[in-house]
Design an enzyme around this catalytic site. Structure first.
Site, PDB file in Angstrom:
ATOM      1  N   LEU A 191     -12.777 -11.272  60.081  1.00  0.00           N
ATOM      2  CA  LEU A 191     -12.840  -9.745  60.202  1.00  0.00           C
ATOM      3  C   LEU A 191     -12.468  -9.014  58.855  1.00  0.00           C
ATOM      4  O   LEU A 191     -12.660  -7.767  59.029  1.00  0.00           O
ATOM      5  CB  LEU A 191     -11.381  -9.696  61.145  1.00  0.00           C
ATOM      6  CG  LEU A 191     -11.568 -10.198  62.629  1.00  0.00           C
ATOM      7  CD1 LEU A 191      -9.882  -9.891  63.329  1.00  0.00           C
ATOM      8  CD2 LEU A 191     -12.634  -9.620  63.524  1.00  0.00           C
ATOM      9  N   GLY A 226     -10.189  -9.239  54.723  1.00  0.00           N
ATOM     10  CA  GLY A 226      -9.429  -9.850  53.785  1.00  0.00           C
ATOM     11  C   GLY A 226      -8.529  -8.979  52.885  1.00  0.00           C
ATOM     12  O   GLY A 226      -9.056  -7.562  52.913  1.00  0.00           O
ATOM     13  N   GLY A 227      -7.762  -9.460  52.135  1.00  0.00           N
ATOM     14  CA  GLY A 227      -6.974  -8.821  51.388  1.00  0.00           C
ATOM     15  C   GLY A 227      -6.356  -9.537  50.376  1.00  0.00           C
ATOM     16  O   GLY A 227      -6.693 -10.618  50.092  1.00  0.00           O
ATOM     17  N   PHE A 254      -3.722 -11.028  50.174  1.00  0.00           N
ATOM     18  CA  PHE A 254      -2.841 -12.036  50.718  1.00  0.00           C
ATOM     19  C   PHE A 254      -3.682 -13.110  51.557  1.00  0.00           C
ATOM     20  O   PHE A 254      -3.242 -14.068  51.775  1.00  0.00           O
ATOM     21  CB  PHE A 254      -1.729 -11.526  51.885  1.00  0.00           C
ATOM     22  CG  PHE A 254      -0.914 -10.562  51.295  1.00  0.00           C
ATOM     23  CD1 PHE A 254      -0.022 -10.876  50.264  1.00  0.00           C
ATOM     24  CD2 PHE A 254      -0.820  -9.155  51.403  1.00  0.00           C
ATOM     25  CE1 PHE A 254       0.916  -9.870  49.817  1.00  0.00           C
ATOM     26  CE2 PHE A 254       0.073  -8.306  51.031  1.00  0.00           C
ATOM     27  CZ  PHE A 254       0.896  -8.614  50.212  1.00  0.00           C
ATOM     28  N   GLY A 255      -4.957 -12.669  51.851  1.00  0.00           N
ATOM     29  CA  GLY A 255      -5.602 -13.664  52.496  1.00  0.00           C
ATOM     30  C   GLY A 255      -6.806 -13.209  53.583  1.00  0.00           C
ATOM     31  O   GLY A 255      -6.820 -12.002  53.205  1.00  0.00           O
ATOM     32  N   VAL A 285      -8.604 -12.821  57.199  1.00  0.00           N
ATOM     33  CA  VAL A 285      -8.329 -12.665  58.694  1.00  0.00           C
ATOM     34  C   VAL A 285      -9.657 -13.152  59.343  1.00  0.00           C
ATOM     35  O   VAL A 285     -10.568 -12.571  59.286  1.00  0.00           O
ATOM     36  CB  VAL A 285      -7.986 -11.293  58.943  1.00  0.00           C
ATOM     37  CG1 VAL A 285      -7.383 -11.080  60.466  1.00  0.00           C
ATOM     38  CG2 VAL A 285      -6.962 -10.865  58.183  1.00  0.00           C
ATOM     39  N   ASP A 304       1.676  -2.487  49.993  1.00  0.00           N
ATOM     40  CA  ASP A 304       0.242  -2.419  49.743  1.00  0.00           C
ATOM     41  C   ASP A 304      -0.251  -1.558  51.123  1.00  0.00           C
ATOM     42  O   ASP A 304      -1.143  -2.031  51.934  1.00  0.00           O
ATOM     43  CB  ASP A 304      -0.244  -3.700  49.896  1.00  0.00           C
ATOM     44  CG  ASP A 304      -1.494  -4.024  49.600  1.00  0.00           C
ATOM     45  OD1 ASP A 304      -2.165  -2.824  48.904  1.00  0.00           O
ATOM     46  OD2 ASP A 304      -2.337  -4.883  49.905  1.00  0.00           O
TER      47      ASP A 304
END
Length: 804
Positions: free
Chosen positions: A513, A515-516, A518-519, A521, A630
């Site tokens: 879906l 990401g960013g 932190f990881g 999705v 963030d």
């Protein structure tokens, strides 16, 4: 009172309620019956009979009360009760009238007996009763209205009216203090009071009625404000305080800065002192202040033999071996009776025995009450246990650092801690005294768990049984998880998933879906029908215990504008979080060029307001202030109804209440960072306010804040936030809106949103509003002056009409 920290640097306003033409006075010979009411001249308050079971006056209830309530508020809210401890049964026909001796009384019409009276000593035959615009019910002489013979302000219940006094009269001994309701439906005298410190210190304290030891105080008045509430010095506060101490009286009083604002200051059933503002937009009271913020700081909030947990719902739970004494009272938030033993102690039930059969059950990671007595004679844990067993009144003990603590009779104020090897709060272990029967039952439960785990290493027949058993358990867990995703919270909280299950649920993590930092999705399904979003964390190096503790804290946070955490996975080095799935994905998908849909202005404004509400909850309503760190459109998700949900807030470091700032090595997204963060100094929640302001400008314009073409008297590109600030000062905000809206906007709201955005991106964090203030501004109950140009932002970009 303690609501003074609600100090906004902005000027409040609220629509003035319409005045009522109803009478405000009872004359001699007149009577006020059920379904009648007095209304103050300004229409703000009403006096009459009411009942709590239906929350408004009616004739088919058990208990009636005479009281004052907020007349302009459609949600019935009591502010004063005359006969709080003497309810009127529905077998009587009450009326309020002036008696022959000049007192204001409640009469039983059938028997003419007095149910309640003002009991003023200096009354006369010419008295009248009047409900003033301040909400004060007075008994006065019709020939001399300036002479007050009796007033309700001298006998407050749980609510402090503006202008009323908290304190005492040194000549008459009259004491005015607030006392909480017994429960949500019973205005009888509760267990907490709020008033001046009886020790003589010039401060306000919250204290249990059955104790002289306060559990919260404002700090001493220094002539300008209470020492623990320096926020009172801010300009344009909601409330202003006056503290008086002379030869005749000593008291504190509050005034509302804007008299048209409908406010409510109350000591709640929860033992907290709270302030509310009525919002027409939501048709409900909005809490703007509460102290103490941590529910477990309130003395004996859960009653005896309970454990209080701040980051859990519910806060109160019975200790092992105990059950709720009165479930009906607990449902009404009256937990004074706490919990009771399932089985009596052997020491109590059979005193003839020379040796008790009672056992001790360990309760780890708790905080014991202050001033728990120590027994110096006990040099070891076994000796400490024996000291407890030798006394029938001993209900628990604790042995730590060579000290033996003995607890007698009812156990109060036992608090659960989030223990971790990385924190300073390791907690203590409480050894709870139980009957042999209850102890054995709990031990058997533990053994069943151990045996269930050991079955897998047994014979094939037992292994098959284990597989069947685990399948049944997993099926039950899956049903629970499906129910939780439908909005019904399971009693066991968030779900612990196995990695193999999440891998299968996401089809081996194929449907990404987004990401960013932190990881990534991935989309998945529970039970082949309920969608979920699985975030696979990168760089999560916490140990399992610490990770579970943080997940537990995140899972306890519930708000309509925050993404709901459904479960997690913690196996080996794998760390995953499972969230509810948002069908409309993130805000950036709809906002920026190449999107398939165009969000209307009304939808954009509601999204901005929803995000502000979610951030305000994180900053001020959680036990620990949570800084997002963030904030950007990619972290704002939209559900089926386009209601915004703030995501990734659980990734930020939690900020303890004893700190106002945090220094973090985390780095947000370029383009949304506050100047103090870029410089590497300690940050506060105001970095989220800055990011929100920049994101709000993107919601208005429909394009990124980075350089984008815009006509500004030349053909140069401009940095949009600086350009927006200049256009706002020029009074031309129409050109700032997304061209795809084709002018279909509310220019009043556009200007208001631009003002908010420019205030949020001020250079100095102290000049920025809080997110709670932003909510009130966008809801239309707060007016703000024109902001100044963010000079640092302008300097960083070279000029208002060029890009860096």
């Amino acid at each position: 009172m303690h609501f003074l920290p609600i100090a906004f640097t902005l000027l409040f306003f609220l629509r003035t309620p319409a005045s009522s033409v109803a009478k405000d006075t009872i004359l001699a010979g007149q009577a006020l019956a059920v379904n009648d009411k007095l209304v103050s001249k300004n229409g703000r308050y009403a006096l009459g009979f009411f009942n709590t079971s239906s929350s408004k006056p009616s004739q088919d209830t058990t208990n009636w009360y005479l009281g004052i309530w907020f007349n302009t508020v459609p949600k019935f809210t009591s502010a004063w009760v005359a006969n709080r401890d003497k309810p009127i049964k529905n077998t009587t026909s009450p009326e309020l009238t002036i008696s022959h001796d000049g007192n204001l009384v409640i009469l039983n019409r059938s028997t003419k007996s007095i149910i309640w009276s003002t009991q003023a000593n200096n009354t006369r035959n010419s008295t009248i009763a009047m409900l003033l615009s301040s909400g004060n019910l007075i008994l006065t002489d019709s020939c001399n209205s300036s002479e007050v013979l009796w007033q309700s302000f001298d006998h407050p219940t749980d609510t402090l009216f503006p202008g009323a006094k908290l304190g005492w009269n040194k000549l008459t001994g009259l004491t005015c203090r607030l006392v909480s309701w017994k429960n949500l439906n019973d205005p009888a005298t509760g267990v907490y009071y709020d008033g001046l410190d009886p020790s003589g210190l010039n401060q306000l304290v919250l204290t249990p009625l059955n104790s002289s030891i306060p559990y919260w105080s404002t700090g001493v008045w220094n002539g300008k404000y209470f020492a623990s509430l320096p926020e009172m010095t801010a300009s344009n506060p909601v409330f202003t305080a006056t503290f008086v101490n002379n030869d005749q009286e000593k008291y504190m009083t509050l005034q509302v800065v804007n008299s048209s604002m409908v406010t409510r200051n109350v000591i709640d059933v929860s033992g907290q002192t709270k302030a509310f503002i009525w919002l027409d937009s939501s048709q409900d009271w909005t809490m703007i202040y509460a102290q103490p913020k941590a529910q477990c700081d309130v003395f004996a909030i859960c009653g005896p033999f309970t454990i209080c947990t701040d980051d859990a719902v519910p806060h109160c739970n019975c200790m092992e071996g105990f059950t709720i004494t009165s479930p009906k009272d607990w449902d009404l938030e009256d937990r004074a009776s706490g919990c009771s033993r399932k089985t009596p102690l052997d020491c109590i039930s059979n005193k003839s025995m020379s040796r008790t059969t009672d056992k001790f059950y360990s309760v780890p990671c708790v905080k014991l009450p202050q001033n728990t007595p120590k027994v110096q004679a006990a040099a070891s844990a076994s000796e400490c246990a024996q000291v407890c067993l030798n006394s029938c009144s001993c209900t628990a003990y604790s042995f730590i650092d060579g000290g033996c603590s003995i607890l007698h009779n009812e156990l109060l104020n036992i608090r659960f801690l989030q223990c971790s090897s990385t924190t300073n709060f390791s907690g203590e272990t409480l050894y709870l005294r139980l009957s042999a029967k209850d102890f054995q039952r709990l031990e058997n439960n533990r053994k069943r768990i151990v045996i269930g785990l050991a079955i897998g290493t047994g014979s094939s027949a037992l292994g098959l049984f284990a597989v069947i058993l685990l399948a049944l358990i997993w099926r039950k867990k899956r049903k629970i998880s499906e129910r939780m995703l439908d909005g019904v919270q399971g009693c066991n909280g968030i779900i612990a998933f196995r990695y193999t299950y999440l891998k299968r649920a996401t089809n081996k993590f194929k449907d990404r879906l987004g990401g960013g930092s932190f990881g990534s999705v991935f989309k998945g399904f529970i039970g082949d029908s309920t969608p979920i979003a699985v975030k696979r964390l990168d760089g999560a190096y916490q140990g399992e215990k610490e990770f579970r503790a943080e997940v537990s804290s995140i899972g306890a946070i519930q708000h309509i504008n925050l993404v709901k955490l459904v479960g997690f996975c913690c196996e080996g080095s794998k760390r995953l979080l499972v969230y509810e799935h948002m069908s409309n994905r993130s805000l950036d998908v709809h906002l920026f060029p190449n999107n398939s849909t165009t969000l209307s202005w009304t939808t954009r404004y509601q999204i901005a307001l929803g995000v502000a509400r979610g951030l305000a909850y994180l900053h001020e309503s959680c036990r620990d202030c949570i800084i997002h760190c963030d904030l950007k459109p990619e972290n704002i998700l939209l559900d089926d109804s386009l209601i915004p949900k703030v995501a990734d807030f659980g990734m930020a470091k939690l900020l303890g209440r004893e700190f106002s700032r945090v220094l973090t090595t985390m780095r947000g997204t370029a383009g949304y960072l506050a100047p103090e963060w870029i410089s590497g100094v300690a940050i506060s929640a105001k970095v989220d306010v800055y990011s929100y302001g920049l994101m709000l400008l993107e919601i208005i314009s429909g394009k990124r804040n980075s350089c984008a073409p815009c006509s500004s008297g030349g053909n140069l590109d401009v940095y949009f936030p600086v350009h927006a600030a200049h256009k706002l000062l020029e009074g031309d905000v129409g050109c700032l809106t997304d061209h795809k809206l084709q002018g279909d906007v509310n220019l009043v709201e556009v200007e208001l949103a631009c003002k908010v955005a420019c205030w949020c991106i001020q250079d100095n964090e102290l000049d920025r509003p809080t997110m709670a203030q932003v909510v009130l501004i966008l809801e239309g109950i707060v007016d703000i002056r024109m902001p100044s140009i963010p000079r640092l932002l302008e300097a960083m970009t070279g000029s208002p009409y060029s890009c860096s």
